[in-house]
Design an enzyme around this catalytic site. Structure first.
Site, short mmCIF file in Angstrom:
data_model
loop_
_atom_site.label_atom_id
_atom_site.label_comp_id
_atom_site.label_asym_id
_atom_site.label_seq_id
_atom_site.Cartn_x
_atom_site.Cartn_y
_atom_site.Cartn_z
N ASN A 10 0.88 -1.17 0.00
CA ASN A 10 0.00 0.00 0.00
C ASN A 10 0.92 1.22 0.00
OD1 ASN A 10 -1.79 2.06 0.53
ND2 ASN A 10 -2.71 1.09 2.34
N LYS A 17 3.36 0.73 3.04
CA LYS A 17 2.89 -0.24 4.02
C LYS A 17 2.96 -1.61 3.37
CE LYS A 17 -1.13 -0.04 6.77
NZ LYS A 17 -2.48 0.53 6.95
N ARG A 67 -2.66 -2.04 -3.28
CA ARG A 67 -3.85 -1.24 -3.05
C ARG A 67 -3.78 -0.01 -3.96
NH1 ARG A 67 -5.10 3.35 1.20
NH2 ARG A 67 -7.32 3.52 0.79
N HIS A 156 -12.86 3.00 0.24
CA HIS A 156 -12.85 2.01 1.33
C HIS A 156 -13.52 0.70 0.89
CE1 HIS A 156 -12.87 5.44 4.55
NE2 HIS A 156 -11.63 5.04 4.33
N LEU A 186 -15.31 3.47 9.99
CA LEU A 186 -15.07 4.73 10.71
C LEU A 186 -13.65 4.76 11.24
CD1 LEU A 186 -18.43 4.71 12.76
CD2 LEU A 186 -18.01 5.66 10.48
N ILE A 304 -12.22 3.80 14.78
CA ILE A 304 -13.28 4.32 15.65
C ILE A 304 -14.38 3.29 15.83
CG2 ILE A 304 -15.11 6.05 15.78
CD1 ILE A 304 -13.15 8.03 14.42
N GLU A 355 -8.05 -5.23 5.54
CA GLU A 355 -7.91 -4.85 4.14
C GLU A 355 -6.81 -5.65 3.45
OE1 GLU A 355 -8.28 -0.61 5.56
OE2 GLU A 355 -9.07 -0.37 3.55
P1 AMP Z 1 -7.96 4.19 11.34
O1 AMP Z 1 -7.88 5.30 10.32
O2 AMP Z 1 -8.94 3.12 10.97
O3 AMP Z 1 -6.62 3.66 11.76
O4 AMP Z 1 -8.59 4.87 12.64
C1 AMP Z 1 -7.89 5.87 13.31
C2 AMP Z 1 -8.80 6.55 14.31
O5 AMP Z 1 -9.39 5.58 15.20
C3 AMP Z 1 -8.03 7.48 15.23
O6 AMP Z 1 -7.90 8.75 14.67
C4 AMP Z 1 -8.88 7.49 16.48
O7 AMP Z 1 -9.77 8.57 16.38
C5 AMP Z 1 -9.67 6.22 16.42
N1 AMP Z 1 -9.31 5.33 17.52
C6 AMP Z 1 -8.29 4.43 17.57
N2 AMP Z 1 -8.28 3.79 18.74
C7 AMP Z 1 -9.32 4.27 19.46
C8 AMP Z 1 -9.85 4.00 20.76
N3 AMP Z 1 -9.30 3.10 21.56
N4 AMP Z 1 -10.93 4.70 21.14
C9 AMP Z 1 -11.50 5.62 20.33
N5 AMP Z 1 -11.05 5.90 19.11
C10 AMP Z 1 -9.98 5.25 18.68
#
Ligand code: AMP
Length: 369
Positions: A10, A17, A67, A156, A186, A304, A355
């Site tokens: 990626n 990555k 990717r 996505h 999210l 999230i 992914e």
């Molecule tokens: P991703 O882009 O899928 O890696 O998600 C990143 C986002 O997930 C971060 O910016 C955080 O806002 C959220 N996140 C990661 N760990 C947590 C957690 N333990 N609790 C709440 N939000 C989280």
């Protein structure tokens, strides 16, 4: 004994990555950063040669999956890379100027480093190639679509494909209906998809990943008139920066693009930000329930979606009219695939996305491995 594996790459503008998968076993994963920056590798080819030098002994790379963010209308599925395909992916830089050029660099580096090994492009847009015209057309002059490709593509897709398939497997195995799903990816970027009998029929990201839900730093939906006003005030480049890098959770809260920081801040603005985010999610899910004339189940994924129990609780709290009832104890459990609703409720699931695993699966399917 030599084992065969699939290398998943990626490539970002300054990063690479990678993951090495043998079946479902992950042999290696990592991230090279600061490519093209002082102190980093000069280019993706150099980064990849270091990655390859670090592969475990007695492993042969059987195929490489890349990717690629934008497949435009040309690529509706994962595709074996030929010189023509590579040229077509490079030409899509018009639609994805930030994302497709690094993928092309990654592909070129892989072709040069491992001649004879097949490379497959797996597109973020491909899962949404099934959107019907009424979902992908914007109400703009039609020529802008036919001549300029201005339409909803969605992104996505690899994640939505993976979690929707897993949800159908899990729910089907439990004898539950899973024809009409809404999947919520999210993370720092965020999108929702309406998945009808395994096929994406609508999604919240559009021509670019800027449309739709409230994201870490991206605005999501807003009045195009507001974009024009910002353009008048600040010019195109600054407007793009404001919408892509300074908006979303970061801009609204004034705290951070990271949901954890926004929750911890405890200010009125932070609370308001969370309520905007939740409200927009509930509204989006309601719209997709209408689009599919029903909703069987909801799936949360991404940083999230997988980790923030409060957000899941708040979203489900707005969906009792659709038959969802949160199981607070189940929702508080961390990690793994899980059901977070009560026995009498329509199911809502948390499914950690994968992914890279999905890319490897699609590579195997394309190459019949
Ligand atoms: P991703 O882009 O899928 O890696 O998600 C990143 C986002 O997930 C971060 O910016 C955080 O806002 C959220 N996140 C990661 N760990 C947590 C957690 N333990 N609790 C709440 N939000 C989280």
């Amino acid at each position: 004994m030599t084992r065969t594996a699939i290398l998943v790459l990626n490539a970002g503008s300054s990063s690479l990555k990678y993951q090495l998968l043998c079946g479902i076993e992950r042999l290696l994963s990592g991230l090279v950063e600061r490519i093209g920056e002082p102190g980093g590798d000069p280019d993706h080819a150099s980064a990849l040669s270091r990655v390859l030098a670090g592969l475990p002994p007695a492993v042969t790379v059987q195929a490489i999956g890349h990717r690629v963010v934008h497949g435009g209308e040309a690529f509706r599925a994962a595709t074996l890379i030929t010189p023509e395909v590579l040229q077509a992916v490079a030409a899509l830089a018009d639609l994805a100027p930030l994302h497709n050029p690094p993928a092309v660099q990654g592909i070129r580096a892989a072709l040069a480093a491992l001649p004879g090994v097949p490379n497959v492009a797996v597109f973020d847009t491909a899962f949404h190639a099934t959107l019907p015209p009424h979902a992908y057309l914007y109400a703009l002059p039609y020529d802008l679509y036919t001549g300029g490709g201005i339409r909803r593509y969605g992104f996505h897709g690899t994640s939505h494909a993976y979690v929707s398939r897993r949800a159908a497997e899990l729910l089907g195995g439990a004898g539950e209906q899973a024809d009409k799903l809404v999947t919520l990816h999210l993370g720092n970027g965020a999108s929702a998809a309406a998945v009808l009998r395994g096929v994406s029929v609508d999604t919240s990201m559009g021509l670019t990943p800027l449309e739709g839900l409230v994201m870490g730093t991206r605005s999501g939906d807003l009045d195009p008139g507001a974009v024009l006003r910002l353009g008048e005030l600040y010019g195109l480049e600054e407007t793009s920066r404001l919408l892509n890098k300074e908006s979303g959770l970061k801009g609204l809260s004034g705290v951070s693009n990271d949901l954890r920081d926004v929750r911890a801040a405890g200010t009125e603005r932070a609370r308001l930000t969370l309520s905007v985010m939740t409200y927009r999610l509930v509204k989006q899910i309601g719209a997709y329930a209408a689009a599919m004339n029903g909703l069987d189940a909801l799936v949360f994924t991404g940083g999230i979606g997988e980790n923030d129990a409060q957000l899941r609780a708040d979203v489900l709290g707005g969906l009792t009219f659709l038959g969802f009832e949160l199981d607070a104890a189940a929702n508080a459990v961390r990690g793994g695939e899980r059901l977070i609703t009560t026995p009498g409720s329509k199911p809502a699931l948390v499914i950690p996305t994968d992914e890279e695993g999905e890319i490897a699966r699609q590579v195997r399917a394309v190459l019949d491995l």
